[in-house]
Design a protein around this motif. Structure first.
Motif, PDB file in Angstrom:
ATOM      1  N   SER A  28       0.572  -1.274  -0.320  1.00 56.23           N
ATOM      2  CA  SER A  28       0.061  -0.093   0.213  1.00 56.23           C
ATOM      3  C   SER A  28       1.016   0.964  -0.006  1.00 56.23           C
ATOM      4  O   SER A  28       1.993   1.201   0.267  1.00 56.23           O
ATOM      5  N   ARG A  50     -11.221   2.497  -2.732  1.00 54.97           N
ATOM      6  CA  ARG A  50     -10.711   2.745  -1.673  1.00 54.97           C
ATOM      7  C   ARG A  50      -9.843   1.042  -1.130  1.00 54.97           C
ATOM      8  O   ARG A  50     -11.291   1.159  -0.641  1.00 54.97           O
ATOM      9  N   GLY A  51      -8.495   1.055  -0.482  1.00 56.14           N
ATOM     10  CA  GLY A  51      -8.518  -0.497   0.550  1.00 56.14           C
ATOM     11  C   GLY A  51      -7.887  -0.768  -0.850  1.00 56.14           C
ATOM     12  O   GLY A  51      -8.172  -2.384  -0.321  1.00 56.14           O
ATOM     13  N   GLY A  52      -8.003  -0.531  -1.857  1.00 57.28           N
ATOM     14  CA  GLY A  52      -7.969  -1.976  -3.193  1.00 57.28           C
ATOM     15  C   GLY A  52      -6.265  -2.246  -2.947  1.00 57.28           C
ATOM     16  O   GLY A  52      -6.427  -3.214  -3.935  1.00 57.28           O
ATOM     17  N   SER A  53      -5.380  -2.213  -2.009  1.00 58.04           N
ATOM     18  CA  SER A  53      -4.586  -3.107  -2.625  1.00 58.04           C
ATOM     19  C   SER A  53      -4.569  -4.637  -1.998  1.00 58.04           C
ATOM     20  O   SER A  53      -4.020  -5.098  -3.062  1.00 58.04           O
ATOM     21  N   GLU A  61       1.042   3.939  -3.759  1.00 58.55           N
ATOM     22  CA  GLU A  61       1.552   3.244  -3.332  1.00 58.55           C
ATOM     23  C   GLU A  61       2.727   2.643  -5.079  1.00 58.55           C
ATOM     24  O   GLU A  61       4.079   1.532  -4.068  1.00 58.55           O
ATOM     25  N   THR A 101      -1.964   8.942   0.771  1.00 55.95           N
ATOM     26  CA  THR A 101      -3.834   8.393  -0.298  1.00 55.95           C
ATOM     27  C   THR A 101      -4.696  10.021   0.011  1.00 55.95           C
ATOM     28  O   THR A 101      -5.156  10.907  -1.268  1.00 55.95           O
ATOM     29  N   LYS A 130      -3.760   9.542   5.711  1.00 59.53           N
ATOM     30  CA  LYS A 130      -2.715   8.908   4.845  1.00 59.53           C
ATOM     31  C   LYS A 130      -2.280   9.547   3.431  1.00 59.53           C
ATOM     32  O   LYS A 130      -2.863  10.506   3.136  1.00 59.53           O
TER      33      LYS A 130
END
Ligand code: ASP
Length: 450
Positions: free
Chosen positions: A36, A195-198, A120, A49, A47
Protein backbone atom coordinates in the motif's frame (compact mmCIF):
# COMPACT_ATOMS: atom_id res chain seq x y z
CA UNK A 1 5.15 -19.49 -3.35
CA UNK A 2 3.47 -17.07 -0.97
CA UNK A 3 2.10 -13.71 -2.03
CA UNK A 4 2.00 -11.19 0.80
CA UNK A 5 0.37 -7.82 0.95
CA UNK A 6 1.28 -5.14 3.46
CA UNK A 7 -1.35 -2.52 4.24
CA UNK A 8 -0.92 1.20 4.89
CA UNK A 9 0.00 1.06 8.57
CA UNK A 10 2.52 -1.74 7.86
CA UNK A 11 4.45 0.55 5.49
CA UNK A 12 3.78 3.91 7.15
CA UNK A 13 7.31 4.51 8.46
CA UNK A 14 10.89 3.29 8.23
CA UNK A 15 10.42 1.27 11.39
CA UNK A 16 7.37 -0.48 9.97
CA UNK A 17 9.12 -1.23 6.68
CA UNK A 18 11.97 -2.81 8.65
CA UNK A 19 9.40 -5.16 10.19
CA UNK A 20 8.13 -5.94 6.69
CA UNK A 21 11.66 -6.83 5.55
CA UNK A 22 12.13 -9.12 8.55
CA UNK A 23 8.84 -10.88 7.80
CA UNK A 24 9.68 -11.37 4.13
CA UNK A 25 13.16 -12.61 4.99
CA UNK A 26 11.86 -15.10 7.54
CA UNK A 27 10.26 -17.26 4.85
CA UNK A 28 11.93 -17.69 1.43
CA UNK A 29 8.56 -18.66 -0.05
CA UNK A 30 7.48 -15.02 0.33
CA UNK A 31 8.46 -14.03 -3.19
CA UNK A 32 5.82 -11.51 -4.19
CA UNK A 33 5.07 -8.52 -2.00
CA UNK A 34 2.21 -6.11 -2.76
CA UNK A 35 2.33 -2.84 -0.89
CA UNK A 36 0.00 0.00 0.00
CA UNK A 37 0.92 3.66 0.16
CA UNK A 38 2.23 4.82 3.55
CA UNK A 39 -0.79 4.98 5.86
CA UNK A 40 -1.30 6.51 9.28
CA UNK A 41 1.60 6.41 11.75
CA UNK A 42 -0.74 7.37 14.59
CA UNK A 43 -4.43 8.07 15.05
CA UNK A 44 -4.32 11.70 13.95
CA UNK A 45 -1.95 11.20 11.01
CA UNK A 46 -3.00 11.54 7.36
CA UNK A 47 -2.63 8.72 4.84
CA UNK A 48 -0.45 9.51 1.83
CA UNK A 49 -3.40 8.53 -0.39
CA UNK A 50 -5.47 11.28 1.23
CA UNK A 51 -2.65 13.79 0.75
CA UNK A 52 -2.56 12.79 -2.91
CA UNK A 53 -6.31 13.21 -3.31
CA UNK A 54 -5.96 16.73 -1.86
CA UNK A 55 -3.17 17.38 -4.31
CA UNK A 56 -5.23 16.16 -7.26
CA UNK A 57 -8.21 18.30 -6.28
CA UNK A 58 -6.03 21.38 -5.85
CA UNK A 59 -4.52 20.80 -9.31
CA UNK A 60 -7.98 20.48 -10.81
CA UNK A 61 -8.94 23.81 -9.26
CA UNK A 62 -5.75 25.38 -10.60
CA UNK A 63 -4.56 26.11 -7.07
CA UNK A 64 -0.97 26.13 -5.84
CA UNK A 65 0.27 22.55 -5.63
CA UNK A 66 3.93 22.86 -4.67
CA UNK A 67 3.27 22.74 -0.92
CA UNK A 68 1.01 19.74 -1.34
CA UNK A 69 3.66 17.95 -3.40
CA UNK A 70 6.14 18.73 -0.65
CA UNK A 71 3.83 17.22 2.01
CA UNK A 72 3.88 13.92 0.14
CA UNK A 73 7.61 14.05 -0.53
CA UNK A 74 8.25 14.73 3.18
CA UNK A 75 6.52 11.49 4.08
CA UNK A 76 8.74 9.53 1.71
CA UNK A 77 11.80 11.47 2.79
CA UNK A 78 11.31 10.51 6.43
CA UNK A 79 11.03 6.88 5.36
CA UNK A 80 14.06 7.01 3.06
CA UNK A 81 16.19 8.63 5.77
CA UNK A 82 15.11 6.11 8.38
CA UNK A 83 16.06 3.30 6.00
CA UNK A 84 19.41 4.94 5.12
CA UNK A 85 18.51 5.13 1.45
CA UNK A 86 20.11 7.59 -0.89
CA UNK A 87 18.18 10.87 -0.63
CA UNK A 88 18.05 11.23 -4.41
CA UNK A 89 15.09 8.85 -4.36
CA UNK A 90 13.04 11.78 -2.98
CA UNK A 91 13.95 14.00 -5.93
CA UNK A 92 12.74 11.23 -8.20
CA UNK A 93 9.46 11.07 -6.26
CA UNK A 94 8.99 14.86 -6.40
CA UNK A 95 9.64 14.79 -10.15
CA UNK A 96 7.19 11.94 -10.59
CA UNK A 97 4.48 13.89 -8.72
CA UNK A 98 5.06 17.02 -10.79
CA UNK A 99 4.76 14.99 -13.96
CA UNK A 100 1.51 13.44 -12.81
CA UNK A 101 0.10 16.86 -11.93
CA UNK A 102 0.91 18.03 -15.49
CA UNK A 103 -1.07 15.07 -16.85
CA UNK A 104 -4.25 15.06 -18.89
CA UNK A 105 -7.17 16.57 -16.96
CA UNK A 106 -9.86 15.91 -19.57
CA UNK A 107 -11.37 13.22 -17.44
CA UNK A 108 -11.23 14.30 -13.78
CA UNK A 109 -11.71 10.80 -12.41
CA UNK A 110 -8.79 9.41 -14.39
CA UNK A 111 -6.64 12.40 -13.51
CA UNK A 112 -7.31 11.85 -9.79
CA UNK A 113 -6.62 8.12 -10.21
CA UNK A 114 -3.22 8.79 -11.75
CA UNK A 115 -2.21 10.97 -8.80
CA UNK A 116 -3.76 8.69 -6.15
CA UNK A 117 -1.71 5.77 -7.43
CA UNK A 118 1.57 7.62 -6.81
CA UNK A 119 1.53 6.55 -3.15
CA UNK A 120 1.66 2.85 -3.90
CA UNK A 121 3.86 3.21 -6.97
CA UNK A 122 6.62 5.19 -5.28
CA UNK A 123 6.41 3.16 -2.09
CA UNK A 124 6.94 -0.05 -4.03
CA UNK A 125 10.02 1.42 -5.72
CA UNK A 126 11.38 2.60 -2.40
CA UNK A 127 10.76 -0.72 -0.64
CA UNK A 128 12.38 -2.68 -3.49
CA UNK A 129 15.43 -0.40 -3.21
CA UNK A 130 15.51 -0.93 0.55
CA UNK A 131 15.27 -4.73 0.31
CA UNK A 132 18.14 -4.78 -2.17
CA UNK A 133 20.21 -2.45 0.02
CA UNK A 134 20.03 -4.89 2.92
CA UNK A 135 20.97 -7.92 0.84
CA UNK A 136 17.51 -9.12 -0.15
CA UNK A 137 17.60 -8.91 -3.97
CA UNK A 138 14.32 -7.32 -5.01
CA UNK A 139 12.72 -5.86 -8.09
CA UNK A 140 9.91 -3.34 -8.50
CA UNK A 141 7.35 -4.55 -11.02
CA UNK A 142 4.84 -2.10 -12.45
CA UNK A 143 1.19 -3.07 -12.97
CA UNK A 144 1.89 -1.91 -16.54
CA UNK A 145 3.55 -5.27 -17.02
CA UNK A 146 0.20 -7.00 -17.11
CA UNK A 147 -2.43 -5.94 -14.59
CA UNK A 148 -4.95 -5.03 -17.26
CA UNK A 149 -8.21 -3.48 -16.10
CA UNK A 150 -11.48 -2.52 -17.79
CA UNK A 151 -12.40 0.90 -19.16
CA UNK A 152 -14.68 3.54 -17.69
CA UNK A 153 -17.55 3.93 -16.85
CA UNK A 154 -17.71 0.68 -14.88
CA UNK A 155 -15.85 0.44 -11.61
CA UNK A 156 -12.36 -0.93 -11.97
CA UNK A 157 -11.76 -4.67 -12.13
CA UNK A 158 -9.02 -6.86 -13.57
CA UNK A 159 -9.65 -8.43 -16.98
CA UNK A 160 -9.07 -12.19 -17.41
CA UNK A 161 -5.84 -11.61 -19.35
CA UNK A 162 -4.35 -9.90 -16.29
CA UNK A 163 -4.09 -13.31 -14.66
CA UNK A 164 -2.43 -14.83 -17.73
CA UNK A 165 0.04 -11.94 -17.99
CA UNK A 166 1.00 -11.95 -14.33
CA UNK A 167 1.49 -15.74 -14.20
CA UNK A 168 5.07 -15.20 -15.43
CA UNK A 169 5.95 -13.72 -12.05
CA UNK A 170 5.97 -17.30 -10.81
CA UNK A 171 9.42 -17.70 -12.31
CA UNK A 172 11.03 -14.87 -10.37
CA UNK A 173 14.38 -15.30 -8.67
CA UNK A 174 14.29 -11.99 -6.81
CA UNK A 175 11.59 -10.76 -4.49
CA UNK A 176 9.03 -8.82 -6.47
CA UNK A 177 7.64 -5.65 -4.95
CA UNK A 178 4.40 -4.74 -6.68
CA UNK A 179 2.39 -1.59 -5.97
CA UNK A 180 -1.19 -2.23 -4.89
CA UNK A 181 -4.34 -0.34 -5.77
CA UNK A 182 -4.12 0.18 -9.54
CA UNK A 183 -3.84 -1.28 -13.00
CA UNK A 184 -3.82 -0.07 -16.60
CA UNK A 185 -6.47 -0.33 -19.30
CA UNK A 186 -5.58 -1.92 -22.62
CA UNK A 187 -4.97 1.59 -23.95
CA UNK A 188 -2.48 2.19 -21.12
CA UNK A 189 -4.64 4.44 -18.95
CA UNK A 190 -4.10 4.14 -15.22
CA UNK A 191 -7.16 3.27 -13.09
CA UNK A 192 -7.31 2.66 -9.34
CA UNK A 193 -9.52 0.19 -7.54
CA UNK A 194 -11.79 1.38 -4.70
CA UNK A 195 -10.21 2.67 -1.50
CA UNK A 196 -8.43 -0.13 0.32
CA UNK A 197 -7.87 -1.78 -3.06
CA UNK A 198 -4.31 -2.99 -2.49
CA UNK A 199 -5.95 -6.08 -0.99
CA UNK A 200 -7.41 -6.69 -4.45
CA UNK A 201 -4.01 -6.41 -6.14
CA UNK A 202 -2.53 -8.94 -3.71
CA UNK A 203 -5.37 -11.31 -4.40
CA UNK A 204 -5.02 -10.97 -8.18
CA UNK A 205 -1.29 -11.73 -7.89
CA UNK A 206 -1.93 -14.72 -5.62
CA UNK A 207 -4.46 -16.12 -8.08
CA UNK A 208 -2.26 -15.41 -11.12
CA UNK A 209 0.75 -17.31 -9.76
CA UNK A 210 -1.47 -19.92 -8.08
CA UNK A 211 0.19 -19.19 -4.78
CA UNK A 212 0.00 -21.71 -1.97
CA UNK A 213 -1.08 -18.88 0.33
CA UNK A 214 -2.06 -15.22 0.24
CA UNK A 215 -0.87 -13.50 3.40
CA UNK A 216 -2.55 -10.19 4.09
CA UNK A 217 -0.58 -8.25 6.69
CA UNK A 218 -2.40 -5.55 8.58
CA UNK A 219 -2.35 -4.10 12.11
CA UNK A 220 -4.64 -6.46 14.00
CA UNK A 221 -3.93 -9.99 15.21
CA UNK A 222 -7.00 -11.48 13.60
CA UNK A 223 -10.54 -10.94 12.47
CA UNK A 224 -12.90 -10.68 15.41
CA UNK A 225 -16.41 -12.08 15.58
CA UNK A 226 -17.78 -8.56 16.12
CA UNK A 227 -16.45 -5.03 16.05
CA UNK A 228 -14.16 -4.70 19.12
CA UNK A 229 -15.00 -1.00 19.30
CA UNK A 230 -18.61 -1.90 20.07
CA UNK A 231 -18.44 -5.31 21.72
CA UNK A 232 -16.18 -5.93 24.65
CA UNK A 233 -13.44 -8.49 23.99
CA UNK A 234 -15.07 -10.36 21.08
CA UNK A 235 -14.07 -13.93 20.21
CA UNK A 236 -11.18 -14.21 17.72
CA UNK A 237 -11.93 -15.98 14.47
CA UNK A 238 -9.24 -18.57 13.72
CA UNK A 239 -10.73 -19.93 10.54
CA UNK A 240 -13.53 -18.65 8.36
CA UNK A 241 -14.85 -19.61 4.92
CA UNK A 242 -14.69 -17.34 1.90
CA UNK A 243 -18.47 -17.06 1.95
CA UNK A 244 -18.58 -16.07 5.60
CA UNK A 245 -15.85 -13.51 5.13
CA UNK A 246 -17.59 -12.10 2.08
CA UNK A 247 -20.81 -11.58 4.05
CA UNK A 248 -19.00 -10.02 7.00
CA UNK A 249 -16.88 -7.66 4.96
CA UNK A 250 -20.02 -6.52 3.15
CA UNK A 251 -21.23 -4.91 6.35
CA UNK A 252 -18.45 -3.21 8.13
CA UNK A 253 -15.67 -5.80 8.56
CA UNK A 254 -13.10 -3.58 6.97
CA UNK A 255 -10.06 -5.76 7.74
CA UNK A 256 -10.19 -7.21 4.24
CA UNK A 257 -11.66 -5.57 1.14
CA UNK A 258 -14.81 -7.40 0.06
CA UNK A 259 -13.77 -7.42 -3.61
CA UNK A 260 -10.43 -8.98 -2.71
CA UNK A 261 -11.89 -12.41 -2.08
CA UNK A 262 -13.06 -13.12 -5.61
CA UNK A 263 -9.71 -13.83 -7.34
CA UNK A 264 -8.42 -16.19 -4.63
CA UNK A 265 -11.80 -17.76 -4.05
CA UNK A 266 -12.05 -18.76 -7.72
CA UNK A 267 -8.98 -20.92 -7.59
CA UNK A 268 -9.00 -21.76 -3.91
CA UNK A 269 -5.88 -19.98 -2.61
CA UNK A 270 -6.24 -19.75 1.18
CA UNK A 271 -5.84 -16.33 2.77
CA UNK A 272 -4.15 -15.61 6.07
CA UNK A 273 -4.83 -12.25 7.74
CA UNK A 274 -1.82 -11.46 9.91
CA UNK A 275 -0.37 -8.68 12.00
CA UNK A 276 2.86 -6.96 10.91
CA UNK A 277 3.37 -5.87 14.52
CA UNK A 278 2.92 -9.40 15.86
CA UNK A 279 3.82 -11.79 13.04
CA UNK A 280 4.00 -14.86 15.25
CA UNK A 281 0.27 -14.66 16.00
CA UNK A 282 -1.49 -17.24 13.79
CA UNK A 283 -4.04 -14.71 12.49
CA UNK A 284 -7.25 -15.63 10.72
CA UNK A 285 -7.32 -18.13 7.87
CA UNK A 286 -9.90 -17.76 5.11
CA UNK A 287 -10.53 -21.10 3.43
CA UNK A 288 -13.05 -22.89 1.20
CA UNK A 289 -14.21 -25.26 3.93
CA UNK A 290 -13.66 -25.49 7.62
CA UNK A 291 -14.65 -28.00 10.30
CA UNK A 292 -17.78 -27.16 12.29
CA UNK A 293 -17.03 -25.35 15.51
CA UNK A 294 -20.17 -26.09 17.48
CA UNK A 295 -21.18 -22.47 17.22
CA UNK A 296 -23.70 -21.75 14.47
CA UNK A 297 -22.73 -18.08 14.18
CA UNK A 298 -19.20 -17.08 13.16
CA UNK A 299 -19.55 -13.31 13.22
CA UNK A 300 -21.95 -10.41 13.43
CA UNK A 301 -21.41 -7.21 11.51
CA UNK A 302 -23.28 -3.97 11.15
CA UNK A 303 -23.11 -1.11 8.73
CA UNK A 304 -25.00 2.16 8.58
CA UNK A 305 -25.78 4.46 5.68
CA UNK A 306 -28.64 2.68 3.96
CA UNK A 307 -31.81 4.11 2.43
CA UNK A 308 -35.01 2.37 1.38
CA UNK A 309 -37.20 3.15 -1.58
CA UNK A 310 -40.61 1.95 -0.48
CA UNK A 311 -43.20 1.42 -3.24
CA UNK A 312 -46.72 0.10 -2.91
CA UNK A 313 -49.36 -0.61 -5.52
CA UNK A 314 -52.41 -2.78 -5.24
CA UNK A 315 -52.04 -6.05 -7.24
CA UNK A 316 -48.34 -5.39 -7.87
CA UNK A 317 -47.75 -9.13 -7.74
CA UNK A 318 -49.85 -9.65 -10.91
CA UNK A 319 -48.10 -6.98 -12.95
CA UNK A 320 -45.55 -8.52 -15.29
CA UNK A 321 -42.30 -6.51 -15.43
CA UNK A 322 -43.00 -4.26 -12.45
CA UNK A 323 -39.75 -5.13 -10.68
CA UNK A 324 -37.73 -4.75 -13.83
CA UNK A 325 -39.15 -1.33 -14.59
CA UNK A 326 -38.60 -0.20 -11.02
CA UNK A 327 -34.98 -1.32 -11.05
CA UNK A 328 -34.50 0.23 -14.49
CA UNK A 329 -35.26 3.63 -12.98
CA UNK A 330 -32.46 3.09 -10.46
CA UNK A 331 -30.14 1.85 -13.19
CA UNK A 332 -30.81 5.02 -15.17
CA UNK A 333 -29.54 6.95 -12.15
CA UNK A 334 -26.49 4.66 -11.94
CA UNK A 335 -27.57 3.37 -8.52
CA UNK A 336 -26.89 -0.16 -7.33
CA UNK A 337 -29.16 -1.85 -4.82
CA UNK A 338 -28.48 -4.24 -1.95
CA UNK A 339 -31.75 -5.99 -1.04
CA UNK A 340 -35.30 -6.06 -2.36
CA UNK A 341 -37.63 -7.52 0.24
CA UNK A 342 -41.16 -7.60 -1.16
CA UNK A 343 -44.76 -8.35 -0.25
CA UNK A 344 -47.82 -8.87 -2.43
CA UNK A 345 -48.50 -5.21 -3.00
CA UNK A 346 -45.28 -3.58 -1.93
CA UNK A 347 -41.57 -3.73 -2.43
CA UNK A 348 -38.63 -2.03 -0.76
CA UNK A 349 -35.38 -1.45 -2.56
CA UNK A 350 -32.51 -1.00 -0.15
CA UNK A 351 -29.45 0.89 -1.32
CA UNK A 352 -26.39 2.68 0.02
CA UNK A 353 -27.40 6.27 0.81
CA UNK A 354 -24.20 7.85 -0.52
CA UNK A 355 -25.50 7.29 -4.05
CA UNK A 356 -28.48 9.57 -3.47
CA UNK A 357 -28.73 13.31 -3.90
CA UNK A 358 -31.82 15.50 -3.39
CA UNK A 359 -32.03 15.77 -7.20
CA UNK A 360 -31.87 12.09 -8.14
CA UNK A 361 -34.13 11.22 -5.22
CA UNK A 362 -36.85 13.55 -6.53
CA UNK A 363 -36.45 12.21 -10.06
CA UNK A 364 -36.73 8.62 -8.87
CA UNK A 365 -39.86 9.25 -6.81
CA UNK A 366 -41.56 11.16 -9.64
CA UNK A 367 -40.76 8.48 -12.20
CA UNK A 368 -41.95 5.63 -9.99
CA UNK A 369 -45.22 7.48 -9.38
CA UNK A 370 -45.79 8.44 -13.01
CA UNK A 371 -44.40 5.51 -14.97
CA UNK A 372 -45.39 2.69 -12.63
CA UNK A 373 -48.54 4.35 -11.31
CA UNK A 374 -47.54 3.39 -7.79
CA UNK A 375 -49.93 4.49 -5.07
CA UNK A 376 -47.34 5.20 -2.46
CA UNK A 377 -43.67 5.98 -3.03
CA UNK A 378 -41.31 7.09 -0.32
CA UNK A 379 -37.56 7.28 0.24
CA UNK A 380 -36.56 6.59 3.83
CA UNK A 381 -33.10 7.18 5.22
CA UNK A 382 -31.04 6.31 8.25
CA UNK A 383 -30.99 2.51 8.24
CA UNK A 384 -28.36 0.05 9.33
CA UNK A 385 -27.99 -3.52 8.16
CA UNK A 386 -27.08 -6.05 10.80
CA UNK A 387 -25.69 -9.26 9.34
CA UNK A 388 -25.41 -12.52 11.27
CA UNK A 389 -23.08 -14.91 9.49
CA UNK A 390 -22.23 -18.57 9.92
CA UNK A 391 -21.91 -21.74 7.83
CA UNK A 392 -23.58 -23.61 10.68
CA UNK A 393 -26.75 -21.50 10.53
CA UNK A 394 -28.48 -23.61 7.91
CA UNK A 395 -28.61 -26.63 10.15
CA UNK A 396 -29.83 -24.73 13.13
CA UNK A 397 -33.49 -24.20 13.86
CA UNK A 398 -34.77 -21.26 15.86
CA UNK A 399 -31.88 -18.99 15.06
CA UNK A 400 -33.99 -16.24 13.52
CA UNK A 401 -36.28 -16.36 16.54
CA UNK A 402 -33.33 -16.00 18.92
CA UNK A 403 -31.99 -13.07 16.91
CA UNK A 404 -35.38 -11.34 16.69
CA UNK A 405 -35.92 -11.75 20.42
CA UNK A 406 -32.50 -10.29 21.21
CA UNK A 407 -33.21 -7.33 18.90
CA UNK A 408 -36.67 -6.74 20.38
CA UNK A 409 -35.13 -6.47 23.83
CA UNK A 410 -33.32 -3.32 22.73
CA UNK A 411 -36.68 -1.72 21.91
CA UNK A 412 -35.78 -1.49 18.20
CA UNK A 413 -38.26 -2.35 15.50
CA UNK A 414 -37.09 -4.73 12.78
CA UNK A 415 -37.75 -2.90 9.52
CA UNK A 416 -36.63 -5.71 7.23
CA UNK A 417 -35.47 -9.32 7.42
CA UNK A 418 -33.66 -11.08 4.60
CA UNK A 419 -33.18 -14.76 5.19
CA UNK A 420 -32.80 -17.50 2.68
CA UNK A 421 -31.21 -15.77 -0.28
CA UNK A 422 -27.82 -16.49 1.15
CA UNK A 423 -27.23 -19.80 2.87
CA UNK A 424 -24.85 -18.35 5.37
CA UNK A 425 -26.36 -15.09 6.51
CA UNK A 426 -29.38 -13.47 8.05
CA UNK A 427 -29.83 -9.73 7.51
CA UNK A 428 -31.88 -7.35 9.62
CA UNK A 429 -32.63 -3.77 8.62
CA UNK A 430 -33.03 -1.47 11.61
CA UNK A 431 -32.92 2.21 12.39
CA UNK A 432 -29.34 3.40 12.58
CA UNK A 433 -29.53 4.68 16.15
CA UNK A 434 -30.06 1.15 17.48
CA UNK A 435 -27.07 -0.35 15.67
CA UNK A 436 -24.61 -0.62 18.56
CA UNK A 437 -27.16 -1.77 21.10
CA UNK A 438 -28.36 -4.48 18.73
CA UNK A 439 -24.83 -5.62 17.98
CA UNK A 440 -24.18 -6.00 21.70
CA UNK A 441 -27.47 -7.83 22.28
CA UNK A 442 -26.85 -10.26 19.41
CA UNK A 443 -23.29 -10.89 20.48
CA UNK A 444 -24.48 -11.73 23.95
CA UNK A 445 -27.10 -14.08 22.56
CA UNK A 446 -24.86 -16.02 20.19
CA UNK A 447 -21.44 -15.87 21.81
CA UNK A 448 -21.77 -15.27 25.53
CA UNK A 449 -24.44 -17.98 25.88
CA UNK A 450 -23.13 -20.38 23.26
N1 ASP B 1 -3.77 3.46 -0.37
C1 ASP B 1 -5.10 3.10 -0.77
C2 ASP B 1 -6.10 3.61 0.24
O1 ASP B 1 -5.74 4.28 1.19
C3 ASP B 1 -5.24 1.65 -1.07
C4 ASP B 1 -4.84 0.70 0.04
O2 ASP B 1 -4.14 1.07 0.95
O3 ASP B 1 -5.26 -0.46 -0.03
O4 ASP B 1 -7.27 3.37 0.08
Amino acid sequence: MIVCKFGGTSVASAEQIQKVAAIVKANPARKIVAVSAPGKRSGDDIKVTDLLIELANAALKNEQVEEKIQNVVNRFQAIAEGLHLDNSICDVIAEDLRERVQGDQTNEELFIDSIKAAGEDNNAKLIAAYFTSIGMPARYVSPKSGLVVNDLPERTFALPEAYENLAVLKETKEIIVFPGFFGYTKAGVLRTFDRGGSDITGSILAAAVEAELYENFTDVDCVFSANPKVVNDPVEIKEITYREMRELSYAGFSVFHDEALMPVYKIGVPVNIKNTNNPSAPGTRIVARRPATGRPVTGISADSGFSTLYVSKYLMNREVGFGRRLLQILEDENISYEHTPSGLDDISVIMRSHQLTPENETRIIERVKNELQAEHVEMRHGFSMIVIVGEGMRHNTGLAARAATAISQTGANIEMINQGSSEVSLVFGVLQEYENQILQALYKEFFAHA
